[in-house]
Design a protein around this motif. Structure first.
Motif, mmCIF file in Angstrom:
data_model
loop_
_atom_site.group_PDB
_atom_site.id
_atom_site.type_symbol
_atom_site.label_atom_id
_atom_site.label_comp_id
_atom_site.label_asym_id
_atom_site.label_seq_id
_atom_site.Cartn_x
_atom_site.Cartn_y
_atom_site.Cartn_z
ATOM 1 N N ARG A 169 26.220 6.062 29.293
ATOM 2 C CA ARG A 169 25.664 4.693 29.571
ATOM 3 C C ARG A 169 27.007 3.596 29.347
ATOM 4 N N ASN A 170 28.084 3.838 28.875
ATOM 5 C CA ASN A 170 29.096 3.229 28.537
ATOM 6 C C ASN A 170 30.150 3.470 29.573
ATOM 7 N N THR A 171 30.046 3.990 30.602
ATOM 8 C CA THR A 171 30.964 4.365 31.576
ATOM 9 C C THR A 171 31.553 3.134 32.146
ATOM 10 N N ALA A 172 30.783 1.942 32.289
ATOM 11 C CA ALA A 172 31.253 0.786 32.947
ATOM 12 C C ALA A 172 32.470 0.240 31.828
ATOM 13 N N ASN A 173 32.182 0.294 30.604
ATOM 14 C CA ASN A 173 33.443 0.073 29.821
ATOM 15 C C ASN A 173 34.628 0.666 30.023
ATOM 16 N N LEU A 174 34.404 1.973 30.120
ATOM 17 C CA LEU A 174 35.821 2.872 30.391
ATOM 18 C C LEU A 174 36.383 2.277 31.895
ATOM 19 N N TYR A 175 35.429 1.937 32.870
ATOM 20 C CA TYR A 175 35.993 1.367 34.099
ATOM 21 C C TYR A 175 36.867 0.186 33.998
ATOM 22 N N TRP A 176 36.266 -0.638 32.944
ATOM 23 C CA TRP A 176 36.815 -1.951 32.760
ATOM 24 C C TRP A 176 38.473 -1.625 31.653
ATOM 25 N N ILE A 177 38.348 -0.407 31.153
ATOM 26 C CA ILE A 177 39.798 -0.105 30.258
ATOM 27 C C ILE A 177 40.687 0.107 31.582
ATOM 28 N N ALA A 178 40.098 1.078 32.383
ATOM 29 C CA ALA A 178 40.848 1.640 33.740
ATOM 30 C C ALA A 178 41.501 0.415 34.428
ATOM 31 N N LEU A 179 40.620 -0.557 34.667
ATOM 32 C CA LEU A 179 40.884 -1.722 35.301
ATOM 33 C C LEU A 179 42.190 -2.522 34.701
ATOM 34 N N ALA A 180 41.737 -2.748 33.414
ATOM 35 C CA ALA A 180 42.814 -3.365 32.499
ATOM 36 C C ALA A 180 44.046 -2.514 32.658
ATOM 37 N N TYR A 181 44.105 -1.319 32.600
ATOM 38 C CA TYR A 181 45.263 -0.266 32.441
ATOM 39 C C TYR A 181 46.223 -0.633 33.818
ATOM 40 N N LEU A 182 45.355 -0.742 34.940
ATOM 41 C CA LEU A 182 46.093 -1.005 36.318
ATOM 42 C C LEU A 182 46.750 -2.437 36.328
ATOM 43 N N VAL A 183 45.747 -3.305 35.796
ATOM 44 C CA VAL A 183 46.564 -4.750 35.740
ATOM 45 C C VAL A 183 47.432 -4.722 35.056
ATOM 46 N N LEU A 184 47.616 -4.088 33.630
ATOM 47 C CA LEU A 184 48.799 -4.136 32.852
ATOM 48 C C LEU A 184 49.920 -3.436 33.668
ATOM 49 N N CYS A 185 49.729 -2.549 34.470
ATOM 50 C CA CYS A 185 50.833 -1.754 34.915
ATOM 51 C C CYS A 185 51.443 -2.715 36.075
ATOM 52 N N ALA A 186 50.566 -3.225 36.818
ATOM 53 C CA ALA A 186 51.015 -4.197 38.062
ATOM 54 C C ALA A 186 51.641 -5.283 37.415
#
Lengths: 238, 359, 289
Positions: free
Chosen positions: B181-198
């Protein structure tokens, strides 16, 4: 009459233009000096002639276009090259350095000529070239190229870093060579230039700034100061 | 296809699109709101965009993109070719897992300690390995990476789980990150990680040390002549990219729910290299595009390999096409030959004619 | 004592394999600045071609046939790689490396598609399958075959490099490729020859690795390649003697450390590498950095 005709030669390295259209000729006999301050493109010009740098414009050798030819083909046309860092293979022996340079139909006469010019190469034949002194390495670099049937020699700063005595020896040998083979000589030591070169070409930031008789150039203190950064008072006396 | 998309907007939109930060913001906004969308793209995804399976796939793509960006800091921006990048991903993933599972630490403490370990390890390894220049560095890092891989796979199976890897103790994972159910939260963490890297890599490359790194890439000698020590700047790039990679390892760990030794293999590092080259090394959007495309392709390739279309081919064709690594390797050679600037390079070449320049 | 003999023999057998792979790698890198990631694939191809021959021809005849087939296959694939992939990318050194990375991924996968992921058993001829008694230790005969062939290759390469004009060109090219061409020599021919020679040695290594393990599998070459890289770094690119010494050091250290504690072997090789890098202030070419 000219042997080598360079016209509008342009070279860029790593995105920045080094030569912006260099034009000059090299005579079919004697020594033509290529002068200029550090970093104006003298070595780049030499390497472009040898096909070691990609270039645009025209380099005609005895009527034949050199641009686009691979380096070995340029060398096989009879252009001998003595690079600034001498290009001696330090892990090879003196004899091996010479064997590498010798053409297929090796002539013992060529070896005799070289050994007469530089006897030290015969004495040190079995020695590894890396253990030679700077002057001896320069003699090896010049000597091995003389084994080839040259129609033009391109010699880049042959007296650089040598003691005055050894520099004079090398200059003397080159003068001897110039009696049979025309030389394009890059040189900072104006004393050497004065005794050897009839004509001079001066580069300034990738362009030809002056062409003419060496005598006239060196007699003009304003020009030498402006183009070569030396005052004739201390730079040209030898 | 891409050309149409880039040249379609009228002029006033183009100017907005030309600004890199605005462009980044638009891309981010689209990616951020994706989990709220119920659009289905048949043939591309198996379900609507908000389905857990699709979000999981997209999240892995985002992590790969982030890892590719971290690798590009070394490879594309500084010109240092490392074949040991995977060991930092491994460090983030395994140190966290081991601390959570075997030492009973909290997830955040473990993750922080994993980053600290990576900081020290990258400093030490970089200091040693950067003593050999150029391609020698690639060989040395490959050897170090291999050592880490062997350590993880066969060093201490009770600690690392050997070839099987190890499931992360789910009681240590916060409830908001647990379960389908919480996959969306993991998705946002992954997105945050990409933003951090960029942000980290874009920010660094725009700074003075970043410009020195770029200069090292172009001509290391010239940097030395200026009196700067290239070694220190390369070491800085190595450490920053290592830390970002370890962060990616932690996010990937959360996504997978456990540690996998795949990330330690040389093939994983090579796949990062493929992503960067695919997208365009040293280009602002290159590694991101490459990572997303590669991430999607690698997860779909297994489907293609096993698809009925391929099963119907004669054996001589079917055999190689069933090997994802064959397709990957062959595609890589083709990219090197025919698209040296990568996808971003292609786009830049096409869009400059319409007035949009790739940064 | 028995253990020591056995470990040493195994270590030297491995060293022989490393030398076969690394010598070609080292010459290619020294001469052309191409770090050949496809070299492990050449090993695997040699191994599978050799295995196929041995599968059809048994006994000593099959053994000789598989060795020759492995050499031929390695040389042919390497020459084709140089011609089709490396040469068109001349002047783009990074792309050359990247292209070999692609081949290094694709070729083992292709082998897996043809011969399957599982390892194939290699039956040795009777005389080779046994052991030799050395000071009480039963050393497998294959190890001596490996060591013998590696020593023969070392001597042959030394003669080739030291006594022939082609060898002279290669040694000079390792030092300064530009100057060699400025002496009127077409280095590209030396490049092709060195690539084919390195491929032949790699193909031979593939067959010998198959004999050593008693089987072949698609990942063989890649696993040898990592240690071959370490040997090249330790030995200095372009130096055959350095490669031989480094191969022996890596093989022995690996075996002795493995005896002390399983799986310590591979780690100790990396520690050896780190130690050497720390202690010497020289770059890969062996010249002071």
């Amino acid at each position: 009459m000219s042997l080598l005709e360079i016209a509008d030669l342009r070279v860029s390295l790593g995105g920045s233009a080094i030569l912006h259209g260099v034009t000059f000729d090299v005579a079919a006999s004697g020594v033509t000096a290529l002068l200029g301050r550090n970093g104006v493109g003298k070595t780049t010009t030499a390497k472009a002639i040898l096909g070691l740098y990609a270039s645009a414009g025209s380099i005609r050798f005895d009527g034949r276009e050199l641009i686009g030819l691979p380096t070995y083909a340029v060398a096989r046309l009879g252009i001998g090259y003595v690079p600034e860092d001498r290009g001696v293979f330090s892990a090879l022996t003196v004899a091996e350095n010479m064997r590498l340079a010798e053409p297929r139909d090796r002539a013992t006469a060529a070896y005799d000529y070289v050994y007469e010019l530089f006897p030290v190469l015969k004495h040190r034949a079995a020695q590894s070239a890396g253990t030679l002194s700077g002057g001896e390495q320069q003699m090896l670099a010049i000597g091995r190229i003389l084994l080839r049937p040259n129609r033009l020699l391109v010699v880049d700063e042959p007296t650089k870093g040598l003691s005055p005595k050894v520099a004079a020896e090398v200059a003397h040998a080159l003068k001897e060579v110039a009696r049979t083979v025309p030389i394009l000589l890059i040189e900072q030591n104006l004393g050497v230039v004065r005794t050897m070169a009839g004509r001079s070409v001066v580069l300034d930031t990738g362009r030809v700034a002056h062409r003419g008789e060496t005598r006239d150039l060196l007699a003009n203190p304003v020009l030498t100061n402006q183009l070569l950064g030396v005052s004739t008072a201390n730079g040209v006396s030898s | 296809m891409t050309r149409a998309r880039f040249s379609a907007p009228p002029v006033r939109y183009r100017r907005i699109w030309r600004n890199n930060w605005l462009r980044a913001l638009i891309v981010f906004a689209v990616l951020y709101f994706l989990p709220y969308s119920t659009i289905s793209i048949p043939g591309v995804f198996d379900g609507p965009l908000d389905a857990p399976g699709v979000l999981q796939l997209l999240a892995v793509c985002l992590v790969f993109a982030g890892l590719a960006v971290s690798y590009d800091l070394l490879f594309g921006h500084t010109g240092v070719m490392s074949f040991g990048h995977g060991m930092f991903v491994t460090a983030g993933m395994y140190v966290t897992t081991i601390l959570v599972n075997h030492a009973g630490y909290a997830l955040f403490t473990s993750a922080a300690l994993a980053l600290a370990v990576t900081l020290i390890a990258s400093l030490l390894l970089g200091a040693v390995a950067l003593r050999v220049g150029g391609i020698g560095f690639a060989m040395v890092t490959l050897a170090f990476g291999q050592a880490v891989s062997i350590l993880v796979i066969s060093g201490s199976p009770q600690l690392t789980g050997g070839e099987q890897g190890q499931t992360l103790n789910s009681s240590a994972v916060p409830a908001a990150l647990d379960g389908v159910r919480n996959t969306a939260n993991l998705y946002w963490i992954a997105l945050a990680y990409l933003v951090l890297c960029a942000a980290a890599v874009w920010g660094l490359t725009a700074s003075t040390p970043g410009r020195v790194m770029r200069a090292i890439h172009e001509n290391e000698r010239r940097v030395e002549v200026l009196g700067l020590n290239p070694y220190l700047f390369k070491l800085l790039a190595f450490i920053v990219s290592g830390l970002l990679a370890a962060g990616g390892g932690i996010v990937y760990l959360l996504l997978l729910g456990g540690a996998t030794p795949t990330v330690s293999t040389s093939n994983f590092t090579l796949s990062l290299l493929v992503m960067v080259v695919l997208g365009g090394a040293g280009r602002r959007w290159g590694a991101i595009v490459g990572g997303l495309v590669y991430g999607y392709a690698s997860q779909s390739l297994t489907r293609v390999s096993g698809s009925s279309a391929i099963a119907g081919l004669p054996g001589i064709l079917r055999g190689p096409l069933e090997q994802p690594l064959f397709l990957l390797g062959a595609a890589f050679v083709l990219i090197v030959f025919f698209a040296p600037g990568g996808l971003a390079g292609r786009l830049a070449a096409k869009t400059t004619t319409t007035g949009i320049k790739e940064g | 004592m028995t253990t020591l003999v056995l470990l040493t023999a195994t270590g030297l057998g491995l060293a022989a394999l490393y030398f076969l792979v690394a010598s070609g790698l080292s010459l290619i890198f020294g001469l052309m600045d191409v770090l050949n990631f496809a070299h492990g694939a050449f090993v695997s191809i040699g191994g599978y071609v050799g295995w196929t021959v041995a599968d059809h021809l048994s006994g000593t005849f099959g053994l000789v046939g598989s060795l020759l087939a492995g050499i031929a296959a390695g040389a042919a694939v390497a020459a084709a790689t140089e011609l089709a992939v490396i040469r068109p990318l001349y002047g783009r050194p990074l792309d050359q490396v990247l292209a070999t990375v692609g081949l290094g991924l694709a070729i083992p996968a292709l082998l897996q598609a043809i011969w399957g992921a599982d390892s194939r058993t290699w039956l040795l001829p009777g005389w080779l399958a046994g052991t030799v008694n050395v000071a009480g230790a039963h050393v497998p005969t294959v190890r001596f075959l490996l060591i013998g062939i590696a020593v023969a290759l070392l001597i042959a390469l030394r003669l080739l490099l030291g006594r022939t004009r082609a060898g002279l060109i290669v040694r000079a090219g390792v030092e300064d490729r530009e100057m060699v061409t400025a002496l009127g020599i077409d280095v590209r021919r030396a490049n092709s020859a060195v690539f084919a020679l390195g491929g032949a040695a790699a193909g031979l290594a593939g067959v010998l690795y198959g004999l050593y393990q008693g089987s072949v599998s698609p990942g063989d070459g890649t696993s040898l390649l990592v240690f071959a890289f370490v040997v090249v770094v330790l030995g200095g690119a372009g130096s055959i003697t350095g490669t031989a010494v480094a191969a022996i050091a890596v093989g022995l250290v690996q075996q002795y450390a493995d005896y002390a504690s399983a799986s310590l072997g591979d780690e100790s090789v990396v520690i050896l590498l780190a130690a050497v890098l720390l202690l010497r202030r020289r770059n890969l070419q062996g010249r002071p950095a």
